[in-house]
Motif scaffolding. Structure first.
Motif: not given
Length: 873
Positions: A490-492, A496, A793, A797, A799, A819, A827
């Motif tokens: 859940n990197s987005q 943030k 999407y 998030g 990409a 990644y 994301h």
């Protein structure tokens, strides 16, 4: 015409070239290598007696037999004396692991080394501190003093849990037992925080408590077992791409029938020895599947379960084994705990549910046919001719480790092996393939913070991703040896929020600078940082890495770390627990230092600060970290291990990575042969003894018995089976908005976040962008073709990715590389973690795909779009 400059010749190392023992810096396999180093301007001759390699270069070599030497194995580096040297890094033919073989990862070890004239010159050279919107170089004394004062100030005012970290726990990639011991001693003892997390997950935890709490460590087999097994099971492990040499050098020969003579030497008298069978459990038709099918199509079984249903499938195979009477009654009754076995039979095997009804439910949920489940059970457990037990090696990895219900899934697979008696014998075992190599040693016995296990052992541990995002009690955040802006789930959402919190402190510091000027020196700067942490929701972030990674954009201090080959490191590989040394053969760039040196200096400076104010109690916890050499750290770490002067039968009670008694001198003497952990000191001879295969005599529990576990109940209705993070996509019209399942994984070409690979031209041109794979049926329906650029999407998030159309993912499923330096498909992952372990579910979400206008001509001209899993096209 070449896309980048190529070499038409490589200098030959002269007879007197220096030779260093090393181990590949990348994947779990741990291939052995030799480094040859000699001065610039000097070169060996063509005849075997004229060069260090003993090769006759006057004759044409034989393809696939002669020593492979490519331009990616050569570089020019700076030595410890400041002079430039040629280096040639070649796969070791005397390594039992790779036997001279190598992968595309290890084949670029030399090219990835720091060189002042190559793209790797982008390495960090000096400590950097943020002043306004830019980073400025400072001395180590200044940087260390600043960090020590901030950490001490925060700890004294808000407590140790106000300091959090996300840091490596592995071996290789420049880390090992040395760095891991230093990290642990700093955070467990000097700081005493509970707010710890490991590089690729939100908490400080084992990824396999479901197996460990049964009494078996996940690294229990040896590479030879892949050569001796009757059946090899790859469960969520795409070994061809992520453990390439283990697959090609040891699994494939068994599948081809080339190891039968080896089997005859290890098997019982009269026991049949035949070419192996292979079962691959993976939703995708990976290269591991297609290569195996090309070798032995009739002896390969591919099971493609629906995402997240692996623990149900594992228990269903076990139920089939039970129903057919193929379970190992003698093993179960003699070597396992029969009391907990009753719970396993009731909850995991669900013996109170009629077999036909049970299988019907399993088929509905997993999507795997009953006939294939029963075929898998037969290949795993049906006795061979003469009543001999089948020897099955089960290897699992991130496909299930990072799946739904981590604890129950790993437990189910480990218990399938126990039910069929597949521990402790040649050709058997059940454990991880591994992602990277291992090098874990940390001071658990001295920790001031209470460290917990799974929900059944005081846990689960806290989720540090959520803590640093949302809890104002988090004041300091260390990130080392990882790049969570790309790699965390859940990197987005994660980056943030971390950006907002670090920016809050940065803005405060900038505003104060306008009013009172920049603080002069580290002491005044630390005071202002502490003021900012009190008056804002700010987060002070320190990044330690070899490169200025994505996460470092928001850091307040960046420290340059030494990498592989720039300091001695030790670690074990995953398929054998083989401990070797990767020796230093070059100097780190600029002022870069080993991680152990950095942690030791911060702790030592904190000790001095506490002593100056008369706080001897806190000062003592920061003592003993002023190490002078890597071996000093290595030997200090050995003190954590228990007495290992034990019998062979008692190896089960030793930590898997126990190396007590081993020295650098010993490792340099044994070279590529190494020694397999856990290391024992033989009570009779006093000699160091390795452990080839674990749990031959007993398991790692107080009574030596394997402990069973009954899994959670499950319902075949997806709305009842999956967690809310997934079921939200099944309702309110989201099923139409986000019609695809999404899963992710690694590539053979790029290692992890590509921290080295983004600087290697061969890698950049091969995979220039993040990519997804899409089934031809789905691509045709959406009007998408290979080479198109799409946006992927969902509610988490979005990409941007390049498209490869192939049959690897089944219809309705999109696969993406996890990644890439130009974007992270993490994301799209949810924030779900297993409530029993806090292990994330990277491997499933729901997404939509939107084709973007136009395309990138440079990519279409220079990048192959052929199917990644098809070697015939």
């Amino acid at each position: 015409m070449a896309l980048f400059p190529r070499m038409d010749r490589i200098p030959i190392p002269p007879k007197d070239a220096q030779k260093f023992v090393t181990v590949c810096q990348y994947c779990n396999v741990g291939c052995g290598y030799y480094v040859y180093r000699w001065p610039i301007g000097k070169e060996g001759g063509l005849k075997p007696e004229e060069n260090a390699l003993g090769i006759d270069f006057t004759k044409q070599g034989v393809a696939l037999q002669t020593q492979s030497i490519t331009e990616t194995m050569y570089n020019v580096v700076k030595g410890e004396d400041g002079k430039l040297y040629n280096i040639l890094i070649l796969p070791a033919k005397d390594s039992p692991i790779n036997r001279g073989n190598y992968s595309i990862r290890g084949g670029t070890n030399a090219q990835a080394a720091y060189s002042p004239t190559k793209p790797t010159r982008n390495r960090l050279h000096y400590p950097l501190i943020r002043v306004g919107d830019q980073f400025m170089p400072v001395s180590w004394d200044e940087a260390i003093d600043l960090i020590a004062r901030v950490v001490k100030g925060v700890k004294d005012k808000w407590g140790p849990d106000s300091i959090a970290m996300k840091i490596h726990d592995h071996g290789n990639s420049g880390a090992g037992f040395e760095d891991n011991w230093a990290v642990g001693k700093f955070f467990f003892v000097a700081v005493g925080t509970r707010m710890l997390s490991i590089h690729n997950r939100p908490a400080y935890n084992s990824e396999v408590w479901g197996q460990r709490e049964r009494g078996t460590h996940e690294l229990n087999y040896t590479y030879e077992d892949a050569r001796l097994a009757d059946t090899i099971v790859l469960w969520g492990a795409n070994s061809f791409e992520t453990a390439s040499v283990f697959y090609t050098e040891h699994m494939l020969p068994n599948l081809q029938g080339a190891t039968i003579e080896e089997k005859k030497k290890e098997y019982l008298k009269g026991e049949p020895a035949e070419p192996a069978r292979m079962i691959i459990v993976d939703p995708r038709r990976t290269a591991s599947v297609t290569v195996a099918e090309a070798v032995a199509p009739d002896r390969v079984l591919h099971l493609r379960p629906n995402l997240g249903t692996d623990y149900v499938l594992a228990n269903a195979i076990a139920r089939a084994v039970w129903e057919k009477g193929w379970w190992d009654k003698e093993f179960v009754e003699k070597r396992t705990d029969l009391k907990t076995f009753e719970d396993y039979k009731k909850k995991s095997l669900m013996l109170d549910v009629p077999y036909d009804e049970f299988m019907s439910r399993v088929e509905r949920l997993t999507g795997v046919k009953r006939a294939d489940i029963e075929k898998a059970a037969e290949w795993i457990a049906k006795p061979k001719a003469g009543g001999f037990r089948r020897r099955t090696l089960i290897i699992y990895e991130k496909g299930v480790i990072w799946g739904y219900k981590n604890y129950d899934t790993i437990a189910a697979i480990a218990q399938l092996a126990a039910l069929t008696g597949n521990y402790g014998k040649p050709g058997t075992g059940c454990g991880r393939q591994g992602g990277h190599q291992e090098g874990y040693v940390r001071p658990h016995s001295k920790s001031r913070a209470k460290l917990v296990g799974s929900i059944y052992a005081g846990g689960p541990p806290p989720n540090i991703d959520e803590y640093v995002k949302n809890d104002p009690r988090a004041k300091v955040y260390f990130v080392a040896g990882t790049d969570p802006y790309l790699s965390t789930p859940n990197s987005q959402a994660y980056k943030k929020r971390v950006h907002e919190r670090t920016l809050a402190l940065t803005r405060y510091l900038s505003e104060q600078a306008k009013l009172a000027g920049e603080p002069s020196g580290s002491e005044e700067r630390a005071k202002r940082i502490l003021e900012g942490l009190e008056k804002t929701d700010g987060l002070f972030m320190v990044v330690i890495n070899m490169y200025e990674i994505e996460t470092a954009r928001d850091a307040h201090v960046i420290l340059p770390a030494a990498g592989w080959g720039e300091t001695p490191t030790t670690h074990i590989n995953c398929n054998s627990r083989l401990l070797r040394i990767a020796d230093q053969f070059m100097a780190p760039p600029g002022e870069a230092k080993p991680d152990w040196w950095i942690w030791g200096r911060i702790a030592t400076r904190m000790k001095e600060l506490y002593e100056a104010e008369g706080n001897r109690e806190e000062a003592k916890y920061c003592a003993g970290m002023d190490w002078k050499s890597a071996e000093e750290v290595f030997l200090d770490g050995a003190s954590e291990f228990p007495n290992n002067r034990v019998s062979e039968a008692d190896e089960a009670m030793l930590p898997a990575e126990c190396y007590k008694g081993v020295t650098y001198e010993y490792l340099r003497k044994v070279g590529q042969k190494g020694i397999q952990t856990p290391v024992r000191i033989d009570p009779k001879t006093g000699e160091l003894v390795g452990t080839k295969r674990r749990y031959v005599h007993k398991f790692g529990t107080p009574d030596g018995k394997f402990k069973w576990y009954g899994t959670d109940p499950w319902d075949p209705d997806p709305m009842k089976f999956y967690p809310p993070q997934i079921t939200k996509y099944f309702k309110d019209g989201n099923d139409k908005k986000f019609p695809f399942w999404f899963t992710n994984g690694r590539s053979q070409i790029i290692w992890q976040t590509g921290y080295n690979d983004r600087y290697l031209p061969e890698k950049v041109y091969t995979i220039p962008l993040p990519y997804i794979e899409m089934n031809p049926e789905d691509a045709k329906r959406l009007g998408i073709k290979s080479g198109d650029i799409v946006e992927v999407y969902n509610l988490e998030g979005n990409a941007i990715a390049l498209v490869y159309v192939n049959d690897a993912p089944p219809p309705g499923t999109i696969y993406g590389i996890m990644y890439h330096w130009k974007g992270s498909l993490n994301h799209l992952t949810t924030d779900y973690t297993d409530p029993k372990t806090t292990i994330p579910w990277y491997k499933a979400s729901r997404v939509a795909v939107r084709k973007l206008k136009g395309n990138l001509q440079d990519v279409l001209k220079n990048t192959s779009l052929l199917p990644i899993n098809d070697f015939k096209t």
